[in-house]
Design a protein around this motif. Sequence first.
Motif, PDB file in Angstrom:
ATOM      1  N   THR A 241      28.837  63.279   9.003  1.00  0.00           N
ATOM      2  CA  THR A 241      28.905  64.450   9.860  1.00  0.00           C
ATOM      3  C   THR A 241      30.356  64.841  10.030  1.00  0.00           C
ATOM      4  O   THR A 241      31.193  63.998  10.328  1.00  0.00           O
ATOM      5  N   VAL A 242      30.646  66.115   9.832  1.00  0.00           N
ATOM      6  CA  VAL A 242      32.005  66.609  10.011  1.00  0.00           C
ATOM      7  C   VAL A 242      31.987  67.609  11.164  1.00  0.00           C
ATOM      8  O   VAL A 242      31.225  68.575  11.148  1.00  0.00           O
ATOM      9  N   ILE A 243      32.811  67.338  12.169  1.00  0.00           N
ATOM     10  CA  ILE A 243      32.900  68.212  13.333  1.00  0.00           C
ATOM     11  C   ILE A 243      34.356  68.586  13.526  1.00  0.00           C
ATOM     12  O   ILE A 243      35.234  67.723  13.515  1.00  0.00           O
ATOM     13  N   GLN A 244      34.602  69.871  13.703  1.00  0.00           N
ATOM     14  CA  GLN A 244      35.961  70.338  13.972  1.00  0.00           C
ATOM     15  C   GLN A 244      36.115  70.536  15.471  1.00  0.00           C
ATOM     16  O   GLN A 244      35.360  71.282  16.084  1.00  0.00           O
ATOM     17  N   VAL A 245      37.093  69.854  16.041  1.00  0.00           N
ATOM     18  CA  VAL A 245      37.353  69.951  17.476  1.00  0.00           C
ATOM     19  C   VAL A 245      38.714  70.612  17.656  1.00  0.00           C
ATOM     20  O   VAL A 245      39.708  70.151  17.101  1.00  0.00           O
ATOM     21  N   ASP A 246      38.758  71.706  18.420  1.00  0.00           N
ATOM     22  CA  ASP A 246      40.021  72.410  18.642  1.00  0.00           C
ATOM     23  C   ASP A 246      41.014  71.560  19.418  1.00  0.00           C
ATOM     24  O   ASP A 246      42.213  71.622  19.178  1.00  0.00           O
ATOM     25  N   SER A 247      40.511  70.777  20.359  1.00  0.00           N
ATOM     26  CA  SER A 247      41.358  69.922  21.173  1.00  0.00           C
ATOM     27  C   SER A 247      40.565  68.669  21.529  1.00  0.00           C
ATOM     28  O   SER A 247      39.400  68.776  21.910  1.00  0.00           O
ATOM     29  N   PRO A 248      41.165  67.492  21.415  1.00  0.00           N
ATOM     30  CA  PRO A 248      40.415  66.277  21.724  1.00  0.00           C
ATOM     31  C   PRO A 248      40.079  66.142  23.211  1.00  0.00           C
ATOM     32  O   PRO A 248      39.117  65.480  23.574  1.00  0.00           O
ATOM     33  N   TYR A 249      40.857  66.789  24.076  1.00  0.00           N
ATOM     34  CA  TYR A 249      40.621  66.746  25.519  1.00  0.00           C
ATOM     35  C   TYR A 249      40.703  68.157  26.077  1.00  0.00           C
ATOM     36  O   TYR A 249      41.541  68.943  25.644  1.00  0.00           O
ATOM     37  N   VAL A 250      39.820  68.464  27.035  1.00  0.00           N
ATOM     38  CA  VAL A 250      39.872  69.756  27.718  1.00  0.00           C
ATOM     39  C   VAL A 250      39.704  69.538  29.217  1.00  0.00           C
ATOM     40  O   VAL A 250      39.114  68.538  29.645  1.00  0.00           O
ATOM     41  N   THR A 251      40.213  70.475  29.993  1.00  0.00           N
ATOM     42  CA  THR A 251      40.047  70.406  31.444  1.00  0.00           C
ATOM     43  C   THR A 251      38.606  70.766  31.813  1.00  0.00           C
ATOM     44  O   THR A 251      37.859  71.316  30.999  1.00  0.00           O
ATOM     45  N   ARG A 252      38.245  70.492  33.046  1.00  0.00           N
ATOM     46  CA  ARG A 252      36.912  70.841  33.528  1.00  0.00           C
ATOM     47  C   ARG A 252      36.706  72.352  33.473  1.00  0.00           C
ATOM     48  O   ARG A 252      35.618  72.814  33.145  1.00  0.00           O
ATOM     49  N   LYS A 253      37.748  73.118  33.776  1.00  0.00           N
ATOM     50  CA  LYS A 253      37.635  74.576  33.760  1.00  0.00           C
ATOM     51  C   LYS A 253      37.383  75.091  32.343  1.00  0.00           C
ATOM     52  O   LYS A 253      36.534  75.958  32.130  1.00  0.00           O
ATOM     53  N   VAL A 254      38.107  74.571  31.373  1.00  0.00           N
ATOM     54  CA  VAL A 254      37.902  74.969  29.977  1.00  0.00           C
ATOM     55  C   VAL A 254      36.493  74.586  29.530  1.00  0.00           C
ATOM     56  O   VAL A 254      35.782  75.377  28.898  1.00  0.00           O
ATOM     57  N   TYR A 255      36.062  73.380  29.874  1.00  0.00           N
ATOM     58  CA  TYR A 255      34.715  72.926  29.508  1.00  0.00           C
ATOM     59  C   TYR A 255      33.668  73.821  30.164  1.00  0.00           C
ATOM     60  O   TYR A 255      32.659  74.158  29.553  1.00  0.00           O
ATOM     61  N   SER A 256      33.928  74.227  31.407  1.00  0.00           N
ATOM     62  CA  SER A 256      33.028  75.137  32.112  1.00  0.00           C
ATOM     63  C   SER A 256      32.910  76.454  31.361  1.00  0.00           C
ATOM     64  O   SER A 256      31.801  76.980  31.181  1.00  0.00           O
ATOM     65  N   ASN A 257      34.029  76.987  30.906  1.00  0.00           N
ATOM     66  CA  ASN A 257      34.018  78.240  30.133  1.00  0.00           C
ATOM     67  C   ASN A 257      33.291  78.077  28.804  1.00  0.00           C
ATOM     68  O   ASN A 257      32.610  78.992  28.344  1.00  0.00           O
ATOM     69  N   MET A 258      33.422  76.908  28.184  1.00  0.00           N
ATOM     70  CA  MET A 258      32.787  76.651  26.895  1.00  0.00           C
ATOM     71  C   MET A 258      31.270  76.533  27.020  1.00  0.00           C
ATOM     72  O   MET A 258      30.533  76.977  26.132  1.00  0.00           O
ATOM     73  N   THR A 259      30.818  75.910  28.105  1.00  0.00           N
ATOM     74  CA  THR A 259      29.399  75.580  28.236  1.00  0.00           C
ATOM     75  C   THR A 259      28.619  76.493  29.161  1.00  0.00           C
ATOM     76  O   THR A 259      27.394  76.523  29.101  1.00  0.00           O
ATOM     77  N   GLY A 260      29.320  77.188  30.050  1.00  0.00           N
ATOM     78  CA  GLY A 260      28.638  77.999  31.040  1.00  0.00           C
ATOM     79  C   GLY A 260      28.190  77.210  32.264  1.00  0.00           C
ATOM     80  O   GLY A 260      27.588  77.759  33.172  1.00  0.00           O
ATOM     81  N   MET A 261      28.467  75.914  32.277  1.00  0.00           N
ATOM     82  CA  MET A 261      28.144  75.082  33.445  1.00  0.00           C
ATOM     83  C   MET A 261      29.225  75.255  34.502  1.00  0.00           C
ATOM     84  O   MET A 261      30.394  75.442  34.157  1.00  0.00           O
ATOM     85  N   SER A 262      28.843  75.158  35.750  1.00  0.00           N
ATOM     86  CA  SER A 262      29.834  75.233  36.821  1.00  0.00           C
ATOM     87  C   SER A 262      30.637  73.942  36.872  1.00  0.00           C
ATOM     88  O   SER A 262      30.168  72.886  36.418  1.00  0.00           O
ATOM     89  N   VAL A 263      31.830  74.017  37.416  1.00  0.00           N
ATOM     90  CA  VAL A 263      32.669  72.819  37.559  1.00  0.00           C
ATOM     91  C   VAL A 263      31.954  71.794  38.438  1.00  0.00           C
ATOM     92  O   VAL A 263      32.046  70.590  38.196  1.00  0.00           O
ATOM     93  N   ARG A 264      31.223  72.262  39.416  1.00  0.00           N
ATOM     94  CA  ARG A 264      30.476  71.358  40.302  1.00  0.00           C
ATOM     95  C   ARG A 264      29.436  70.548  39.515  1.00  0.00           C
ATOM     96  O   ARG A 264      29.297  69.338  39.715  1.00  0.00           O
ATOM     97  N   VAL A 265      28.704  71.211  38.634  1.00  0.00           N
ATOM     98  CA  VAL A 265      27.709  70.518  37.798  1.00  0.00           C
ATOM     99  C   VAL A 265      28.416  69.548  36.851  1.00  0.00           C
ATOM    100  O   VAL A 265      27.970  68.416  36.653  1.00  0.00           O
ATOM    101  N   ILE A 266      29.529  69.973  36.291  1.00  0.00           N
ATOM    102  CA  ILE A 266      30.302  69.110  35.399  1.00  0.00           C
ATOM    103  C   ILE A 266      30.754  67.864  36.142  1.00  0.00           C
ATOM    104  O   ILE A 266      30.652  66.745  35.622  1.00  0.00           O
TER     105      ILE A 266
END
Length: 66
Positions: free
Chosen positions: A4-29
């Motif tokens: 499996t080959v997966i391209q990751v733009d950044s190995p680590y992201v903040t909760r806010k960035v992850y929230s923007n990526m997934t549509g989940m709220s920071v609270r749910v995260i």
Amino acid sequence: MANTVIQVDSPYVTRKVYSNMTGMSVRVIDTFIARGEIPIMPKRSKNATVLINMVALFKQADEQDH
């Protein structure tokens, strides 16, 4: 055995960035992090920024039964 080959733009992201990526709220995260369902980089201090480990998250998803 397939590779499996997966391209990751950044190995680590903040909760806010992850929230923007997934549509989940920071609270749910935060709930998922507290349950251990979203892996984070170990924090060196109590006030350190929470960084979500994208590499571990993709690896975890890849290891699930298909």
